[in-house]
Scaffold this active site. Structure first.
Site, PDB file in Angstrom:
ATOM      1  N   GLY A  96       0.596  -1.213   0.033  1.00 17.74           N
ATOM      2  CA  GLY A  96       0.171   0.103   0.002  1.00 17.74           C
ATOM      3  C   GLY A  96       0.992   1.280  -0.268  1.00 17.74           C
ATOM      4  N   THR A  97       0.794   2.215  -1.055  1.00 19.58           N
ATOM      5  CA  THR A  97       1.501   3.239  -1.265  1.00 19.58           C
ATOM      6  C   THR A  97       0.586   4.165  -2.474  1.00 19.58           C
ATOM      7  OG1 THR A  97       4.097   4.183  -1.073  1.00 19.58           O
ATOM      8  CG2 THR A  97       2.829   2.253  -2.462  1.00 19.58           C
ATOM      9  N   THR A  98       1.363   5.112  -1.981  1.00 23.04           N
ATOM     10  CA  THR A  98       1.185   6.221  -3.470  1.00 23.04           C
ATOM     11  C   THR A  98       3.213   6.785  -3.715  1.00 23.04           C
ATOM     12  OG1 THR A  98      -0.591   6.717  -1.980  1.00 23.04           O
ATOM     13  CG2 THR A  98      -0.229   8.578  -4.747  1.00 23.04           C
ATOM     14  N   LYS A 129      10.433   5.147   0.374  1.00 25.10           N
ATOM     15  CA  LYS A 129       9.918   4.865  -0.391  1.00 25.10           C
ATOM     16  C   LYS A 129      10.748   5.498  -1.830  1.00 25.10           C
ATOM     17  CE  LYS A 129       5.362   3.686   1.457  1.00 25.10           C
ATOM     18  NZ  LYS A 129       4.072   4.050   1.303  1.00 25.10           N
TER      19      LYS A 129
END
Lengths: 373, 237
Positions: A96-98, A129
């Site tokens: 889960g990330t952007t 990230k």
């Protein structure tokens, strides 16, 4: 040399099986990267790109037998494929990330949030990230964080080896192809890596002078010594770069085939896409909406930074699995520069304040109208 | 080891209603409980763990600490599946010795962390079910904490809780050590005495609410003088 072969005997129990497995540090040229040999690393594809060292030196086999005390683990076959078909794991891995990356006239912007979640629990609110791979290449990571971190490390090592052997940096396209081919044996397994490689290609800074003249904006002390690693972590782009009044897309593209900003998306499914704008992760739809409306080739560095930050902010606002801070990297011909990590909590409060002001203004206007009429 | 399938994830008993024929498979993993915590200060590091070893509804041992001393400046705390903890620490000890013999110096905390990451990732498709936290002093003498996930992703932190009660302890640490979610706070650097007291309080709270945490607390305090151990009793029920 005896001291070096003690490295190699770390895990081998059966002498002959050892030589067919993980190549060791038999050839001892100092440029060869140290590779941990213990047998439990057998199934990892670390042997990609190493010069073949499968014929282990004979003294190695002797020393193996002196270490019976090491835990005897059954030796798996020397392939990178998973040993047992899907052992059900009692835990979940982080997801889960952007993340996003786009290219424009002033280089490449790579931005990401910093939340690392583990099925509902925020495992880490400050995980990086966007990882720098070398001085002119930065990669955003999405998917399982362990996979991304390790594969970035392996990629950085392979690129460094390439640079030392061929005396030039591998291009972003080449790095993307390399990563894609390294991940290919794991297609179909639970490995999950979705990376956007953002970099600046160019043989050495001298070649880039004509380009910057065309763009006419980057600061004059452009050409320092070739190959200088510009890895300062100074805050946002110091130069306020003026907008270029023109640059035909065609001219730019023909030059940027050789050198210039590059964004390439690589995925563990085997996908490899070259483009100008990518956003990856659970919050990417929200980020795309901001980016698609605001990104254009001629934007200035400040504009680009602001847009990237806004895109991640909007994504964190709506996506539960993205949040906490924004990391932003800017890659130019001189290398990458990192902007201070910004905590989005402040931004929410500023947003509320702005909204409150707008509401107050609207009310005031309405009242004015009433009186005027 | 009883087949762990009846226990589902995390050692909690599965719900008991009939859903049709159930296939029982042998699971190579078990969950043995336990909580580990590490805090880094200006010139010290603390690694603490409870000493209870449980499985399902039983307690196997009340005296099974989860802190393992690796070098004079580094302590590893591992919780999760005890079998994997034991094997992992054996492997790390062996690798430390190899390094010492071939490089003539002890591994630094950062190097141990990087090595542990590759060891864990080497078993990417059949992972060690262990939640690791390394606490120690870095080359400059400052406290360092490295936290891992079971497959090797790691980063350096100031504080971290891992294990069965981690979800309860981490927010408390965020608030007390990280001063998060508080307005108008004066950020005072953490002293050793305050940190030790905080760790004791935090574990007492964890023992109240988490069934897998309790019995006793072992605290390893790492300073440049060496590693000092303290044992504090906790709830035994």
């Amino acid at each position: 040399m005896p001291e070096d072969s003690t490295h190699l005997s770390g895990g081998g129990i059966h002498g002959e099986a050892f030589s067919t497995r993980l190549p060791g540090r038999g050839g001892l040229s100092p440029l060869e990267f140290y590779m941990p040999i213990a047998e439990y690393l057998t199934e990892s594809p670390i042997n990609f790109g190493q010069t073949s060292l499968r014929s282990a030196p004979t003294n190695l086999l002797n020393i193996d037998h002196l270490h019976p005390s090491l835990p005897s683990i059954s030796l798996p076959p020397p392939t990178p494929f998973p040993i047992s078909p899907s052992v059900p794991l009692p835990f979940t891995l982080s997801h889960g990330t952007t993340t996003l990356g786009f290219a424009f006239q002033g280089g490449v912007i790579a931005a990401a949030d910093t939340r690392s979640s583990c099925s509902g629990l925020v495992a880490c609110p400050a995980s990086p990230k966007v990882l720098p791979i070398h001085s002119h290449l930065v990669g955003t990571t999405s998917g399982t964080s362990a996979d991304c971190a390790l594969w970035k490390r392996i990629l950085a090592r392979e690129l460094r080896l390439y640079q030392l052997r061929h005396r030039r940096r591998l291009s972003t396209g080449g790095a993307a192809k390399l990563l894609s081919h390294m991940l290919h044996p794991f297609k179909g397994t639970e490995l999950c890596v979705a990376a956007t490689l953002c970099g600046w290609d160019g043989d050495d800074e001298k070649d880039e002078e004509p380009i910057t003249d065309k763009y006419g904006n980057i600061s004059t002390n452009q050409v320092t010594s070739s190959g200088s690693n510009n890895q300062s972590t100074s805050t946002a782009a110091a130069a306020s770069q003026p907008l270029i009044s023109f640059t035909t897309q065609q001219v730019v593209e023909s030059r940027s085939r050789i050198c210039g900003p590059r964004v390439i998306y690589v995925c563990s499914d085997g996908l490899r896409l070259k483009g100008e704008l990518f956003s990856v992760g659970s919050g990417s739809p929200y980020a795309y909406s901001i980016l698609d409306s605001s990104v254009y080739w001629g934007m200035s560095v400040q504009e680009a930074t602001a847009v990237a930050r806004e895109a991640v902010f909007r994504a964190t606002y709506r996506d539960a699995y993205s949040g906490n801070n924004v990391d932003l990297y800017h890659v130019t011909a001189k290398g990458w520069r990192r902007r201070e990590r910004e905590n989005l909590k402040e931004e929410y409060y500023r947003e509320k304040e702005r909204e409150r002001k707008r509401v107050a203004e609207r009310k005031a206007e309405k009242n004015k109208e009433k009186f005027n009429v | 080891m009883i087949s762990a399938q009846a226990y589902g994830e995390n050692g909690k008993m599965k719900e008991y209603h009939y859903t049709g024929p159930v296939e029982h498979k042998f699971s190579p993993y078990a969950f043995n409980g336990g909580t580990v915590l590490a805090v880094a200060g200006e010139d010290f590091a603390i690694v603490a763990s409870d000493t209870r070893l449980s499985e399902g509804y039983s307690i196997h041992s009340r005296d099974s600490p989860k802190c393992y001393k690796l070098t004079d400046t580094t302590v590893l705390g591992c919780s999760g599946f005890h079998g994997d903890c034991l094997t992992l620490t054996k492997i790390i000890d062996a690798r430390l010795k190899m390094y010492k013999h071939s490089n003539n110096k002890t591994m630094t905390s950062g190097a141990i962390a990087a090595m542990l990451s590759t060891i864990l990732y080497g078993r990417r498709f059949f992972p060690y079910y262990v939640y690791n936290i390394i606490g120690g002093l870095d080359e400059e003498g400052r406290g360092a904490v490295y936290s891992f996930d079971p497959v090797g992703s790691y980063q350096r932190d100031t504080y971290k809780a891992g294990g069965s009660a981690s979800a309860m302890l981490q927010p408390l640490l965020d608030n007390q050590i990280g001063f998060k979610n508080m307005e108008n706070v004066e950020e005072v650097p953490l002293t050793l005495e305050k940190a030790v007291q905080l760790v004791k309080d935090v574990f007492i709270s964890a023992a109240e609410r988490d069934v897998y945490t309790g019995d006793a607390l072992e605290i390893c305090i790492i300073t440049k003088e060496g590693i000092r151990e303290e044992i504090v009793p906790l709830r035994k029920d």
